[in-house]
Design a protein around this motif. Structure first.
Motif: not given
Ligand code: GTP
Length: 384
Positions: A192-196, A198-199, A230, A335-336, A338, A361-364
């Motif tokens: 799902v978008n927003g789960t991280g 792309t990151t 990104q 992810t997240k 942490d 995922g353990l941080g940004e």
């Molecule tokens: N603390 C923490 N933040 C994370 C982690 N993985 C991703 N993030 C943060 O989550 C924030 C939002 O990521 P998303 O909104 O999901 O962005 P995205 O990765 O582009 O996700 P999509 O919309 O699916 O493409 C970013 O600022 C990332 O740095 C993690 O493991 N720990």
């Protein structure tokens, strides 16, 4: 007339021979001006090109400045081995809630029903899931009975073993990223978008580059324009090519091009970031199904990585389940982890989806994605 000429000549000679004096710029001035113009640009950065200063420079200082402008610095991240050990302190919240809470409860002299209820509540609050929690409590009750009086070290050992059993250390967590002869391995990143997502795709590229692999990124999340940029930024930083398509274009076509580029470039791994919008289950199935089919014209999809945000709890789990029904998920990137006290989600997600957590995922930070290590995870929760 002759006298005045002689006087002038003597006077000029005197002035010329005088060691230093005011009002004589014509004599001393000419050799001076070039000095600062030659030295200043050499010390300054690339922005000093204008004003003709660089044209007066000898060639050597000019070349490096141009090179610097053309080739951005490529980062080579450290190999992924041991990353989770380095990042284990990030699990502090889970440790405080789950680990410390349980250790304190299990160390009580008398473990009555109320205490067991509290233990159960702690496990459920940490997202371990109801059925797993019941099984754990049952197991712990039996073991505590056998032990009788317990030293703190015994309690810790007991809890460590119980958690480790639930995390299933025997599961194969290898990320399949090895090429097959001429063809690169393909990792499809869904969620799902927003789960991280792309990151995570970007961080995974770093993990692989750090481990010595050549990576191509496919920006098949054509739904969100920013996701493409990104991803490209992540790729550029580590020298991984990013294949992109037009905004709103066909994700399958981007995935196809990315795999083709991977074959052409003799890459080891192609990572394809998908949009995977959860509008309807059929829509999702159509989109991801097509992406997969198209990739399979050129290569095989070796890994379908489902990205799940650990902070979203049961809601996130339900969404993850839909993805798991639509595609054959082979691994989970959680992810997240942490930012939550609910580390128990590692246990419940594996249980409910029947798929191992492979990355956490353990941080940004760019290198805060680690291969999941069950022992390090459990040790971080119960403390040493
Ligand atoms: N603390 C923490 N933040 C994370 C982690 N993985 C991703 N993030 C943060 O989550 C924030 C939002 O990521 P998303 O909104 O999901 O962005 P995205 O990765 O582009 O996700 P999509 O919309 O699916 O493409 C970013 O600022 C990332 O740095 C993690 O493991 N720990």
């Amino acid at each position: 007339m002759v006298i005045s000429i002689a006087v002038l000549a003597v006077g000029s000679l005197f002035l010329l021979l005088r060691p230093k004096g005011r009002g004589l710029p014509p004599v001393e001035a000419p050799p001076e001006p070039p000095a600062p113009t030659l030295e200043e640009p050499a010390k300054a950065g690339p922005s000093e090109e204008e004003g003709g200063a660089t044209t007066t420079l000898p060639p050597p200082p000019v070349a490096p400045v141009e090179e610097l402008l053309k080739a951005p610095e490529i980062e080579i991240p450290l190999p992924s081995a041991g990353r989770m050990v380095r990042l284990r302190s990030r699990l502090a919240r889970s440790q405080n809630m789950l680990g410390r809470g349980l250790l304190e409860l299990l160390s009580r002299d008398r473990l009555d029903d109320d205490a067991w209820d509290e233990i159960e509540e702690t496990l459920i609050t940490a997202d371990i899931g109801v059925s797993t929690t019941r099984a754990m409590v049952e197991d712990l009750r039996t073991k505590v009975k056998v032990l009788g009086t317990r030293t703190p070290a015994e309690v810790r050992k007991l809890l460590r073993e119980e958690l480790l059993t639930q995390v299933s250390p025997e599961l194969d967590r290898t990320l399949r990223t090895e090429p097959h002869g001429e063809r690169p391995a393909v990792v499809l990143v869904v969620g799902v978008n927003g789960t991280g997502k792309t990151t995570t795709s970007g961080k995974l590229a770093r993990v692989l580059v750090g481990d010595g692999k050549k990576v191509v990124l496919g920006a098949a999340d054509t739904f969100r324009a920013a996701a493409t940029d990104q991803l490209q930024t992540w790729g550029d930083r580590v020298g991984a090519a990013t294949v992109r398509g037009p905004e709103g274009g066909d994700p399958a076509s981007v995935a196809f091009d990315a795999v083709a580029r991977g074959i052409e470039d003799k890459a080891d791994t192609v990572i394809v970031d998908t949009a995977g919008r959860l509008h309807t289950k059929t829509g999702l199935m159509d989109e991801l199904g097509k992406v997969k089919r198209v990739i399979e014209k050129k290569a095989t999809v070796d890994e379908v990585l489902l990205v799940l945000d650990a902070t979203t709890g049961q809601n996130g789990m339900r969404q993850a389940q839909v993805f798991a029904e639509v595609v054959n998920v082979t691994g989970i990137a959680l992810t997240k982890l942490d930012g939550t006290a609910k580390g128990g989600i590692v246990i419940s997600v594996q249980r409910e989806l029947g798929v191992p957590v492979k990355l956490v995922g353990l941080g940004e930070g760019p290198d805060d994605l680690a291969p999941f290590d069950p022992e390090v995870f459990v040790d971080a929760i119960v403390g040493d």
